[in-house]
Design an enzyme around this catalytic site. Sequence first.
Site, PDB file in Angstrom:
ATOM      1  N   HIS A  94      10.063  20.167  20.977  1.00  0.00           N
ATOM      2  CA  HIS A  94       9.758  21.601  20.846  1.00  0.00           C
ATOM      3  C   HIS A  94      10.424  22.375  21.987  1.00  0.00           C
ATOM      4  O   HIS A  94      10.445  21.902  23.126  1.00  0.00           O
ATOM      5  CB  HIS A  94       8.244  21.830  20.862  1.00  0.00           C
ATOM      6  CG  HIS A  94       7.883  23.204  20.391  1.00  0.00           C
ATOM      7  ND1 HIS A  94       8.050  24.309  21.188  1.00  0.00           N
ATOM      8  CD2 HIS A  94       7.409  23.653  19.195  1.00  0.00           C
ATOM      9  CE1 HIS A  94       7.680  25.385  20.502  1.00  0.00           C
ATOM     10  NE2 HIS A  94       7.287  25.019  19.287  1.00  0.00           N
ATOM     11  N   GLU A 163      13.810  25.503  14.453  1.00  0.00           N
ATOM     12  CA  GLU A 163      13.090  26.612  15.066  1.00  0.00           C
ATOM     13  C   GLU A 163      14.009  27.365  16.022  1.00  0.00           C
ATOM     14  O   GLU A 163      14.136  26.977  17.202  1.00  0.00           O
ATOM     15  CB  GLU A 163      11.889  26.092  15.863  1.00  0.00           C
ATOM     16  CG  GLU A 163      10.840  25.407  15.026  1.00  0.00           C
ATOM     17  CD  GLU A 163       9.457  25.485  15.681  1.00  0.00           C
ATOM     18  OE1 GLU A 163       8.530  25.937  15.010  1.00  0.00           O
ATOM     19  OE2 GLU A 163       9.324  25.120  16.856  1.00  0.00           O
ATOM     20  N   GLY A 169       7.359  33.162  18.120  1.00  0.00           N
ATOM     21  CA  GLY A 169       6.421  34.089  18.745  1.00  0.00           C
ATOM     22  C   GLY A 169       6.922  35.515  18.897  1.00  0.00           C
ATOM     23  O   GLY A 169       6.342  36.300  19.636  1.00  0.00           O
TER      24      GLY A 169
HETATM   25  P1  PGA Z   1       5.107  30.776  16.029  1.00  0.00           P
HETATM   26  O1  PGA Z   1       5.391  29.335  16.670  1.00  0.00           O
HETATM   27  O2  PGA Z   1       4.785  30.555  14.568  1.00  0.00           O
HETATM   28  O3  PGA Z   1       3.954  31.305  16.797  1.00  0.00           O
HETATM   29  O4  PGA Z   1       6.363  31.579  16.200  1.00  0.00           O
HETATM   30  C1  PGA Z   1       6.084  28.353  15.973  1.00  0.00           C
HETATM   31  C2  PGA Z   1       6.309  27.161  16.852  1.00  0.00           C
HETATM   32  O5  PGA Z   1       6.599  27.332  18.044  1.00  0.00           O
HETATM   33  O6  PGA Z   1       6.212  26.022  16.376  1.00  0.00           O
END
Ligand code: PGA
Length: 241
Positions: A94, A163, A169
């Site tokens: 991540h 991602e 976020g």
């Molecule tokens: P988010 O986070 O949906 O709050 O943007 C996704 C993640 O970091 O896995």
Amino acid sequence: MYFIANWKMFGDLRSLNSLDKVIKFSKSNKINKGRLIYCPPYTLIRSFFKKFENCQIDIGGQNCHESEIFGPYTGSVNCRMLKNIGANYVIIGHSENRKNGENNKLINLKIKNALKAKLKVIFCIGESLNQKKKNNTKLILSKQIKVGLNKIKYKKNIFIAYEPIWAIGTGIIPKPKDLFDTVKFIKSKFKDKSQKVLYGGSVNPQNINELKKINNINGFLIGAASHNSKKFIDIVKKTYN
Ligand code: PGA
């Protein structure tokens, strides 16, 4: 489709009550086995496991230490320990952990040991805004995949979670065509054409109708919106409507 709830560093024992809605939903709807996966903080994995005992919601950890065996690593948890308390999945790579110094090589080691421990891996990749602006997205993703999956032949238990860091976020999601193309590019890196690629970054009940139209995505990794059961259920429902 897979819906993975990434709770990050949120949740305590009181949060368990909020899962009742999701359990009820998972029983009343024809969600296929293993399609809903919760990744709570380590402190809650066992409680979630017990809570989900009679339903088909699965559990995962949010990270792991790279050591296969016990060791003097204060504050860490390895994959065997996760498996031992009921996790079947683990998120690795991540961007919030890459930011703290995790590199592709370390991630590769973690993935190998997760697979040995019989965990399925949610392997996160993604470019920063700067890298995107410089048109380096494909280069970055290729490297993350190449090094992260180095010497791993059997990839059936690995899910790629694309991602983009700038989407996490922020409330911003990629343009549909860009996302389709990037997912297609990621899939092209795998011999097995059934390789699963999920999308993560600001998925919410408002944008899911747009995201679900991108037909090469196999599911979503959901952060903030997944902490709220109603929003999480909404995302799943809208995906199938
Ligand atoms: P988010 O986070 O949906 O709050 O943007 C996704 C993640 O970091 O896995």
